[in-house]
Design a protein around this motif. Structure first.
Motif, PDB file in Angstrom:
ATOM      1  N   GLY A  34     -15.641  35.443  13.096  1.00 29.46           N
ATOM      2  CA  GLY A  34     -14.431  35.138  12.353  1.00 29.46           C
ATOM      3  C   GLY A  34     -14.564  33.956  11.419  1.00 29.46           C
ATOM      4  N   VAL A  35     -14.016  34.094  10.216  1.00 31.62           N
ATOM      5  CA  VAL A  35     -13.935  33.010   9.239  1.00 31.62           C
ATOM      6  C   VAL A  35     -12.472  32.852   8.828  1.00 31.62           C
ATOM      7  N   ARG A  36     -12.167  31.726   8.210  1.00 34.96           N
ATOM      8  CA  ARG A  36     -10.774  31.458   7.829  1.00 34.96           C
ATOM      9  C   ARG A  36     -10.239  32.557   6.911  1.00 34.96           C
ATOM     10  N   GLU A  37     -10.973  32.832   5.861  1.00 33.80           N
ATOM     11  CA  GLU A  37     -10.674  33.943   4.966  1.00 33.80           C
ATOM     12  C   GLU A  37     -11.999  34.550   4.564  1.00 33.80           C
ATOM     13  N   VAL A  38     -12.086  35.858   4.610  1.00 35.76           N
ATOM     14  CA  VAL A  38     -13.359  36.501   4.277  1.00 35.76           C
ATOM     15  C   VAL A  38     -13.796  36.111   2.882  1.00 35.76           C
ATOM     16  N   SER A  39     -12.855  35.938   1.965  1.00 38.21           N
ATOM     17  CA  SER A  39     -13.212  35.575   0.594  1.00 38.21           C
ATOM     18  C   SER A  39     -13.893  34.217   0.524  1.00 38.21           C
ATOM     19  N   GLU A  40     -13.569  33.331   1.487  1.00 36.29           N
ATOM     20  CA  GLU A  40     -14.148  31.989   1.461  1.00 36.29           C
ATOM     21  C   GLU A  40     -15.638  31.984   1.772  1.00 36.29           C
ATOM     22  N   LEU A  92      -7.426  28.099  15.476  1.00 36.17           N
ATOM     23  CA  LEU A  92      -6.818  28.978  16.467  1.00 36.17           C
ATOM     24  C   LEU A  92      -5.389  29.348  16.072  1.00 36.17           C
ATOM     25  N   ALA A  93      -4.699  28.442  15.392  1.00 34.56           N
ATOM     26  CA  ALA A  93      -3.359  28.763  14.902  1.00 34.56           C
ATOM     27  C   ALA A  93      -3.427  29.889  13.882  1.00 34.56           C
ATOM     28  N   ILE A  94      -4.459  29.862  13.042  1.00 37.48           N
ATOM     29  CA  ILE A  94      -4.645  30.935  12.070  1.00 37.48           C
ATOM     30  C   ILE A  94      -5.007  32.230  12.795  1.00 37.48           C
ATOM     31  N   ALA A  95      -5.801  32.108  13.851  1.00 38.15           N
ATOM     32  CA  ALA A  95      -6.157  33.302  14.633  1.00 38.15           C
ATOM     33  C   ALA A  95      -4.916  33.955  15.228  1.00 38.15           C
ATOM     34  N   GLY A  96      -3.957  33.136  15.638  1.00 35.60           N
ATOM     35  CA  GLY A  96      -2.679  33.666  16.075  1.00 35.60           C
ATOM     36  C   GLY A  96      -2.511  33.729  17.579  1.00 35.60           C
ATOM     37  N   GLU A  97      -1.428  33.141  18.066  1.00 31.70           N
ATOM     38  CA  GLU A  97      -1.166  33.111  19.500  1.00 31.70           C
ATOM     39  C   GLU A  97      -1.046  34.511  20.080  1.00 31.70           C
ATOM     40  N   VAL A 149     -15.247  38.883   9.773  1.00 34.79           N
ATOM     41  CA  VAL A 149     -13.832  39.221   9.642  1.00 34.79           C
ATOM     42  C   VAL A 149     -13.025  37.928   9.619  1.00 34.79           C
ATOM     43  N   THR A 150     -11.721  38.029   9.511  1.00 35.58           N
ATOM     44  CA  THR A 150     -10.890  36.833   9.547  1.00 35.58           C
ATOM     45  C   THR A 150     -10.747  36.321  10.981  1.00 35.58           C
TER      46      THR A 150
END
Length: 225
Positions: free
Chosen positions: A29-35, A85-90, A60-61
């Motif tokens: 996982g990355v923050r945004e695949v585009s990044e 982890l917040a971006i990953a989502g609870e 993937v994201t």
């Protein structure tokens, strides 16, 4: 198992390749695949693109990795992992086993200067457990160079001792099994509940000093009585 790794740096890539080699279904996982700029041949993007081509592990994201994995690994830095982890989502993390391999050190100058994301009253592992109370957080692998962490045979006596901490006994048992079966660790030392992460993260200061003086990260620690 299906394993989602949060973080695409050296630690995440090393974990991803090792787990894939052991037959697990892994995504990184990355923050945004585009990044990741996988279409641009330079810097970290070039390294990640080459790694992906070699390992065939999908990038993937963070959210997609957390949703995919039956077991999750936090391979981001101690100072940014709560944000990641917040971006990953609870909702995606839920009640899954979340293995925290992060360390709280500040390496911005190229050497370990401080532990700015840690105090004597908490740790990154504890803060993750507080933020995600339903998750079964297990702290491990942060007390060794990640190349040794995924292959204990690189060090004498099966790598020495690997430490582990967490509130959920079943989650710790599952990760102990993985550490022994897939990474070759012979001895796992259980430091109790997630408060044990505090001591494990503070160990980074000693580990880095030994690394600096020895000139190699290929060493382990062993408890003897």
């Amino acid at each position: 198992m299906k394993i989602g790794i949060i973080g695409s740096g050296v630690v995440g890539q090393t974990l991803g390749a090792a787990l894939r080699d052991k037959g697990h279904d892994v995504v990184l996982g990355v923050r945004e695949v585009s990044e990741t700029e996988l279409d641009k041949p330079r810097s970290q993007a070039e390294t990640l693109r080459a790694w992906t081509a070699k390992t065939k592990v999908p990038v993937v994201t963070f959210a997609e990795a957390a949703r995919f994995g039956e077991v999750l690994f936090n391979a981001t830095g101690g100072g940014v992992c709560l944000q990641a982890l917040a971006i990953a989502g609870e909702a995606n993390i839920g009640t899954k086993i979340l293995v925290d391999v992060s360390n709280p050190g500040d390496f911005s100058t190229g050497v370990l200067t401080s532990l700015p994301h840690l105090t004597n009253t908490t740790s990154v592992g504890e803060e993750i457990q507080k933020a995600y109370p339903s998750a079964r957080v297990v702290k491990t692998l942060n007390c060794a160079y990640i190349g040794v962490g995924v292959d204990a045979s690189k060090v004498a006596e099966g790598g020495g001792d690997m430490f582990i901490a967490g509130n959920d006994p079943d989650a710790k048992t599952a990760i102990e099994t993985l550490l022994k079966r897939d990474f070759g660790w012979k001895t796992i030392v259980d430091l109790g509940d997630i408060v044990g992460a505090r001591a494990m993260e503070q160990f980074l200061i000693l580990w880095f000093r030994l690394y600096t003086l020895r000139g190699t990260p290929l060493f382990g620690v062993k408890i003897v009585t």
